[in-house]
Design an enzyme around this catalytic site. Structure first.
Site, PDB file in Angstrom:
ATOM      1  N   CYS A 106       0.827  -1.224   0.000  1.00 40.52           N
ATOM      2  CA  CYS A 106       0.000   0.000   0.000  1.00 40.52           C
ATOM      3  C   CYS A 106       0.850   1.258   0.000  1.00 40.52           C
ATOM      4  CB  CYS A 106      -0.954  -0.007   1.181  1.00 40.52           C
ATOM      5  SG  CYS A 106      -2.028  -1.447   1.202  1.00 40.52           S
TER       6      CYS A 106
ATOM      7  N   HIS B 298      -3.466   6.942   2.849  1.00 42.81           N
ATOM      8  CA  HIS B 298      -3.852   5.687   2.198  1.00 42.81           C
ATOM      9  C   HIS B 298      -5.261   5.311   2.669  1.00 42.81           C
ATOM     10  CE1 HIS B 298      -4.116   1.635   0.957  1.00 42.81           C
ATOM     11  NE2 HIS B 298      -3.915   1.113   2.160  1.00 42.81           N
TER      12      HIS B 298
ATOM     13  N   ASN C 286     -10.064  -0.505  -0.295  1.00 41.95           N
ATOM     14  CA  ASN C 286      -8.608  -0.372  -0.247  1.00 41.95           C
ATOM     15  C   ASN C 286      -8.024  -0.865  -1.567  1.00 41.95           C
ATOM     16  OD1 ASN C 286      -5.872  -0.663   0.213  1.00 41.95           O
ATOM     17  ND2 ASN C 286      -6.110  -1.599   2.232  1.00 41.95           N
TER      18      ASN C 286
HETATM   19  N1  ACO Z   1     -18.825  -9.196   8.107  1.00 43.76           N
HETATM   20  C1  ACO Z   1     -19.379  -9.508   9.293  1.00 43.76           C
HETATM   21  N2  ACO Z   1     -18.640  -9.902  10.360  1.00 43.76           N
HETATM   22  C2  ACO Z   1     -17.307  -9.954  10.192  1.00 43.76           C
HETATM   23  C3  ACO Z   1     -16.674  -9.647   8.981  1.00 43.76           C
HETATM   24  C4  ACO Z   1     -17.498  -9.269   7.916  1.00 43.76           C
HETATM   25  N3  ACO Z   1     -16.980  -8.935   6.702  1.00 43.76           N
HETATM   26  N4  ACO Z   1     -15.350  -9.789   9.133  1.00 43.76           N
HETATM   27  C5  ACO Z   1     -15.130 -10.178  10.399  1.00 43.76           C
HETATM   28  N5  ACO Z   1     -16.321 -10.272  11.032  1.00 43.76           N
HETATM   29  C6  ACO Z   1     -16.578 -10.660  12.421  1.00 43.76           C
HETATM   30  C7  ACO Z   1     -15.457 -11.434  13.027  1.00 43.76           C
HETATM   31  O1  ACO Z   1     -15.547 -12.793  12.655  1.00 43.76           O
HETATM   32  C8  ACO Z   1     -15.711 -11.219  14.499  1.00 43.76           C
HETATM   33  O2  ACO Z   1     -16.731 -12.091  14.903  1.00 43.76           O
HETATM   34  P1  ACO Z   1     -16.631 -12.863  16.318  1.00 43.76           P
HETATM   35  O3  ACO Z   1     -16.576 -11.767  17.347  1.00 43.76           O
HETATM   36  O4  ACO Z   1     -17.864 -13.673  16.326  1.00 43.76           O
HETATM   37  O5  ACO Z   1     -15.360 -13.654  16.225  1.00 43.76           O
HETATM   38  C9  ACO Z   1     -16.266  -9.809  14.558  1.00 43.76           C
HETATM   39  O6  ACO Z   1     -16.690  -9.490  13.226  1.00 43.76           O
HETATM   40  C10 ACO Z   1     -15.289  -8.775  15.021  1.00 43.76           C
HETATM   41  O7  ACO Z   1     -14.127  -8.905  14.276  1.00 43.76           O
HETATM   42  P2  ACO Z   1     -12.922  -8.031  14.592  1.00 43.76           P
HETATM   43  O8  ACO Z   1     -11.754  -8.566  13.837  1.00 43.76           O
HETATM   44  O9  ACO Z   1     -12.807  -7.787  16.058  1.00 43.76           O
HETATM   45  O10 ACO Z   1     -13.370  -6.649  13.923  1.00 43.76           O
HETATM   46  P3  ACO Z   1     -12.585  -5.313  13.978  1.00 43.76           P
HETATM   47  O11 ACO Z   1     -13.383  -4.295  14.669  1.00 43.76           O
HETATM   48  O12 ACO Z   1     -11.152  -5.485  14.389  1.00 43.76           O
HETATM   49  O13 ACO Z   1     -12.570  -4.913  12.440  1.00 43.76           O
HETATM   50  C11 ACO Z   1     -11.151  -4.910  10.506  1.00 43.76           C
HETATM   51  C12 ACO Z   1     -11.938  -5.747  11.497  1.00 43.76           C
HETATM   52  C13 ACO Z   1     -12.097  -3.993   9.756  1.00 43.76           C
HETATM   53  C14 ACO Z   1     -10.435  -5.815   9.521  1.00 43.76           C
HETATM   54  C15 ACO Z   1     -10.134  -4.084  11.308  1.00 43.76           C
HETATM   55  O14 ACO Z   1      -9.369  -4.902  12.150  1.00 43.76           O
HETATM   56  C16 ACO Z   1      -9.246  -3.287  10.443  1.00 43.76           C
HETATM   57  O15 ACO Z   1      -9.660  -2.356   9.784  1.00 43.76           O
HETATM   58  N6  ACO Z   1      -7.945  -3.593  10.430  1.00 43.76           N
HETATM   59  C17 ACO Z   1      -7.048  -2.918   9.562  1.00 43.76           C
HETATM   60  C18 ACO Z   1      -6.837  -3.811   8.447  1.00 43.76           C
HETATM   61  C19 ACO Z   1      -6.763  -3.134   7.137  1.00 43.76           C
HETATM   62  O16 ACO Z   1      -7.222  -2.036   6.890  1.00 43.76           O
HETATM   63  N7  ACO Z   1      -6.151  -3.851   6.255  1.00 43.76           N
HETATM   64  C20 ACO Z   1      -6.035  -3.427   4.925  1.00 43.76           C
HETATM   65  C21 ACO Z   1      -4.738  -3.717   4.421  1.00 43.76           C
HETATM   66  S1  ACO Z   1      -3.531  -2.931   5.357  1.00 43.76           S
HETATM   67  C22 ACO Z   1      -3.430  -1.431   4.917  1.00 43.76           C
HETATM   68  O17 ACO Z   1      -3.875  -1.088   3.881  1.00 43.76           O
HETATM   69  C23 ACO Z   1      -2.844  -0.507   5.884  1.00 43.76           C
END
Ligand code: ACO
Length: 325
Positions: free
Chosen positions: A115, A252, A282
């Site tokens: 990224c 980003h 993204n």
């Molecule tokens: N739809 C519904 N539920 C979902 C989904 C989905 N698409 N994805 C995960 N869940 C569920 C999980 O299974 C979990 O369920 P559980 O509690 O029963 O186990 C629940 O939602 C909570 O999941 P978390 O991982 O705690 O959710 P969080 O609030 O951390 O959000 C996310 C997840 C959006 C991925 C977050 O961690 C994030 O934004 N991280 C940054 C990652 C990112 O942006 N990566 C992109 C590439 S890196 C970059 O570009 C910098």
């Protein structure tokens, strides 16, 4: 004494026509619009059907070349930031250069920094301009992330999209201070201690295929705000400016909560933080040039504006650029 800078003289972008909304995603995996919107800010993403990376790159680059009012023959360097090239080799940049009619002999290469790819690529091109090695460079960020997305994994597949953005930079003269036009400062970083927090499941040398994106979302989230802020702050320090001086921060586009977190950390008002994640998701290396070009095209970002680009991605890699448009 005159000082050589690189000025952005053209911008371009392109996204595939096929759009997958959050409701469409809910037909593919167990998810819903409410979850995706509140956790990420994403409402829709564009995905390729028959097009490949070079098609997206070509279209964004053509727009940038036209916008710059130059001919492809004027280009002295093509850098394409991507983690989803057409082929493992040769570089997609070389194919795109040929499609555009860039003259034979012109250096062209792909750059892999996830990224942060565009920030890395623009830094490299700017350095070559300032060294006097080249006058005009085409810098592209383009991705077909849908090709390395595991469409059965709801943790990742809702986050990514396809697209391309490009800029043409050209040598210009400045005074060497922050009133100059063009790239005023850049700073890039990496830290391999986080290699496994965000990577593909495979790769050419490891598994003879490209693999799919996998990540520890929480670890990425924790690191991202600090890294994005550091890229911006260090580049601003080098440029001799502070956050109060800037017109826009262009982070980003990974996640709205990360974007808002960086804006808050830098104490910027909401209207100074560029956001276009809702329609694109993204798009990795394409994210910054795509947003930059969209916002220059609709005149949100105007000539003379002081803009800070900041990125963070797999590796981890991160970095920032200060540019006066
Ligand atoms: N739809 C519904 N539920 C979902 C989904 C989905 N698409 N994805 C995960 N869940 C569920 C999980 O299974 C979990 O369920 P559980 O509690 O029963 O186990 C629940 O939602 C909570 O999941 P978390 O991982 O705690 O959710 P969080 O609030 O951390 O959000 C996310 C997840 C959006 C991925 C977050 O961690 C994030 O934004 N991280 C940054 C990652 C990112 O942006 N990566 C992109 C590439 S890196 C970059 O570009 C910098």
């Amino acid at each position: 004494m005159t000082y050589i800078r690189s000025e952005i003289i053209g911008h371009g972008h392109y996204t595939p026509k096929k759009v997958l909304t959050n409701d469409d995603m809910a037909k593919i995996v167990d998810t819903n619009d409410e979850w995706i919107t509140t956790r990420t800010g994403i409402k829709a993403r564009c995905v390729v059907e028959t097009e490949v990376n070079s098609d997206l790159s070509y279209k964004a680059a053509m727009m940038a070349i036209k916008n710059a009012n130059i001919s492809a023959e004027d280009i002295d360097l093509v850098v394409l930031a991507t983690v989803t090239p057409d082929y493992t080799t040769p570089a997609t940049a070389i194919k795109v250069a040929n499609m555009l009619g860039v003259k034979s002999g012109t250096p062209a290469f792909d750059l892999s920094a996830a990224c942060s790819g565009f920030v890395y690529a623009l830094t490299m091109a700017d350095n070559m301009v300032r060294l006097g090695q080249i006058k005009t460079a085409l810098v592209i960020g383009a991705e077909t992330l849908s090709k390395i997305t595991d469409w059965t994994d709801r943790n990742t597949c809702v986050l990514f999209g396809d697209g391309a953005g490009a800029v043409v930079i050209r040598a210009c003269e400045g005074k060497g201070d922050a009133t100059d036009t063009g790239i005023l400062a850049s700073k890039i970083y990496s830290d391999g201690a986080h290699f496994d927090n965000l990577r593909t499941t495979g790769g050419v040398s490891v598994s003879q295929n490209a693999g799919f994106v996998m990540m520890d979302g929480k670890e990425v989230f924790k690191y991202a705000i600090g890294a994005l802020a550091q890229g911006a702050e260090e580049a601003m320090k080098i440029a001799g400016i502070t956050a109060e001086d800037i017109d826009f921060l262009l982070p980003h586009q990974a996640n709205i909560r990360i974007i808002e977190g960086v804006g808050k950390k830098l104490e910027l008002p909401e209207e100074k933080v560029i956001v276009n994640i809702a329609g694109h998701g993204n798009t990795s290396a394409a994210s910054i040039p795509l947003a930059l070009s969209e916002k220059m095209e609709d005149s949100t970002i105007k000539k003379g504006d002081l803009v800070v680009l900041t990125s963070m991605g797999a590796g981890f890699t991160w970095g920032g650029i200060v540019v006066r448009i």
